[in-house]
Design a protein around this motif. Structure first.
Motif, mmCIF file in Angstrom:
data_model
loop_
_atom_site.group_PDB
_atom_site.id
_atom_site.type_symbol
_atom_site.label_atom_id
_atom_site.label_comp_id
_atom_site.label_asym_id
_atom_site.label_seq_id
_atom_site.Cartn_x
_atom_site.Cartn_y
_atom_site.Cartn_z
ATOM 1 N N GLU A 124 22.646 -12.362 -17.069
ATOM 2 C CA GLU A 124 22.127 -12.095 -18.413
ATOM 3 C C GLU A 124 23.272 -12.011 -19.405
ATOM 4 O O GLU A 124 24.296 -11.378 -19.143
ATOM 5 C CB GLU A 124 21.335 -10.784 -18.389
ATOM 6 N N ASN A 125 23.125 -12.647 -20.544
ATOM 7 C CA ASN A 125 24.077 -12.646 -21.660
ATOM 8 C C ASN A 125 25.414 -13.312 -21.323
ATOM 9 O O ASN A 125 26.387 -13.120 -22.037
ATOM 10 C CB ASN A 125 24.338 -11.227 -22.175
ATOM 11 N N LEU A 126 25.467 -14.078 -20.219
ATOM 12 C CA LEU A 126 26.711 -14.757 -19.866
ATOM 13 C C LEU A 126 26.455 -16.239 -19.606
ATOM 14 O O LEU A 126 27.128 -17.087 -20.161
ATOM 15 C CB LEU A 126 27.355 -14.090 -18.646
ATOM 16 N N GLY A 127 25.474 -16.545 -18.760
ATOM 17 C CA GLY A 127 25.170 -17.942 -18.473
ATOM 18 C C GLY A 127 24.366 -18.077 -17.192
ATOM 19 O O GLY A 127 23.936 -17.092 -16.594
ATOM 20 N N VAL A 128 24.169 -19.324 -16.776
ATOM 21 C CA VAL A 128 23.419 -19.617 -15.552
ATOM 22 C C VAL A 128 24.339 -20.297 -14.559
ATOM 23 O O VAL A 128 25.477 -20.645 -14.878
ATOM 24 C CB VAL A 128 22.181 -20.504 -15.851
ATOM 25 N N GLU A 129 23.836 -20.508 -13.338
ATOM 26 C CA GLU A 129 24.689 -21.104 -12.318
ATOM 27 C C GLU A 129 25.240 -22.448 -12.774
ATOM 28 O O GLU A 129 24.601 -23.174 -13.512
ATOM 29 C CB GLU A 129 23.971 -21.219 -10.972
ATOM 30 N N ALA A 130 26.453 -22.738 -12.359
ATOM 31 C CA ALA A 130 27.208 -23.959 -12.655
ATOM 32 C C ALA A 130 27.824 -23.949 -14.050
ATOM 33 O O ALA A 130 28.456 -24.922 -14.436
ATOM 34 C CB ALA A 130 26.372 -25.215 -12.458
ATOM 35 N N VAL A 172 30.703 -22.946 -16.613
ATOM 36 C CA VAL A 172 32.097 -22.512 -16.601
ATOM 37 C C VAL A 172 32.276 -21.686 -17.868
ATOM 38 O O VAL A 172 32.112 -22.184 -18.974
ATOM 39 C CB VAL A 172 33.065 -23.714 -16.584
ATOM 40 N N VAL A 173 32.576 -20.388 -17.673
ATOM 41 C CA VAL A 173 32.683 -19.473 -18.808
ATOM 42 C C VAL A 173 34.004 -18.724 -18.773
ATOM 43 O O VAL A 173 34.622 -18.585 -17.715
ATOM 44 C CB VAL A 173 31.517 -18.448 -18.829
ATOM 45 N N LYS A 174 34.428 -18.259 -19.947
ATOM 46 C CA LYS A 174 35.636 -17.436 -20.043
ATOM 47 C C LYS A 174 35.207 -15.974 -20.115
ATOM 48 O O LYS A 174 34.347 -15.622 -20.920
ATOM 49 C CB LYS A 174 36.442 -17.789 -21.280
ATOM 50 N N VAL A 175 35.807 -15.156 -19.259
ATOM 51 C CA VAL A 175 35.554 -13.718 -19.268
ATOM 52 C C VAL A 175 36.886 -12.997 -19.148
ATOM 53 O O VAL A 175 37.910 -13.608 -18.823
ATOM 54 C CB VAL A 175 34.619 -13.288 -18.106
#
Length: 182
Positions: free
Chosen positions: A13-19, A21-24
């Motif tokens: 939630e509030n980040l993304g779904v599988e696959a 590529v996100v920056k955290v």
């Protein structure tokens, strides 16, 4: 604060779904996401696994879309009748909310299929009798239209009871109140 790139393995939630590529933040990835198996660090080996994750995501999304389409077909065929408490003048004592509609839909669809009340789009609760069309957003691509017939409950009964009281009270006259001087 330093950030790192990760590949998500599940929907977060509030980040993304599988696959995705996100920056955290590095600590969030190192201490929470990677140890729980919710994400993978971006390396040449994990980039190869990205295709598997994309296939898994496409399969899940196709399944969700098919389920939403089937549910929309079933809902579009339904015509639900709900009763609204009203007084003798026809004024509503309550209202029909999205939660009431969701509960009734669960009964009508057999109990195993449940529609979240937040997906039922009501601008305001229904307070009038008559036929209403309610929109239900089942998926970002699938919208169902539900026809609801709202009938008055208690209006006819209350009117009948008042007529009985009036016929009983015909012989009784109230005494006028005396005016008191100060």
């Amino acid at each position: 604060m330093s950030t790192t790139e990760i590949i998500l393995t599940e929907k977060i939630e509030n980040l993304g779904v599988e696959a995705d590529v996100v920056k955290v933040k590095r600590g969030y990835a190192r201490n929470f996401l990677v140890p729980r198996g919710l994400a993978l660090e971006v390396t040449p080996a994990t980039l190869k696994r990205l295709n598997l994750l994309k296939a898994k995501r496409a399969e899940r999304e196709a399944k969700e879309l098919n389920e939403a389409d089937e549910l929309a077909r079933r809902i579009n065929k339904l015509k639900i009748t709900l009763e609204l408490e009203t007084g003798e003048t026809g004024k509503a004592f309550g209202s029909i909310t999205a939660a009431d509609i969701a509960e009734r839909l669960k009964k009508e669809l057999g109990g195993q299929t449940e529609v979240d009340r937040h997906r039922i789009q009501l601008d305001k609760p229904i307070k009038e009798t008559g036929e209403h069309e309610v929109t239900i957003k089942l998926h970002h691509d699938v919208v169902a239209k539900l026809t609801i017939n709202v009938k008055a409950k208690g209006g006819e009964e209350a009117a009948g009871e008042d007529e009985d009281k009036k016929s009983e009270d015909k012989g009784f006259k109230a005494k006028p109140k005396a005016k008191h001087a100060k």
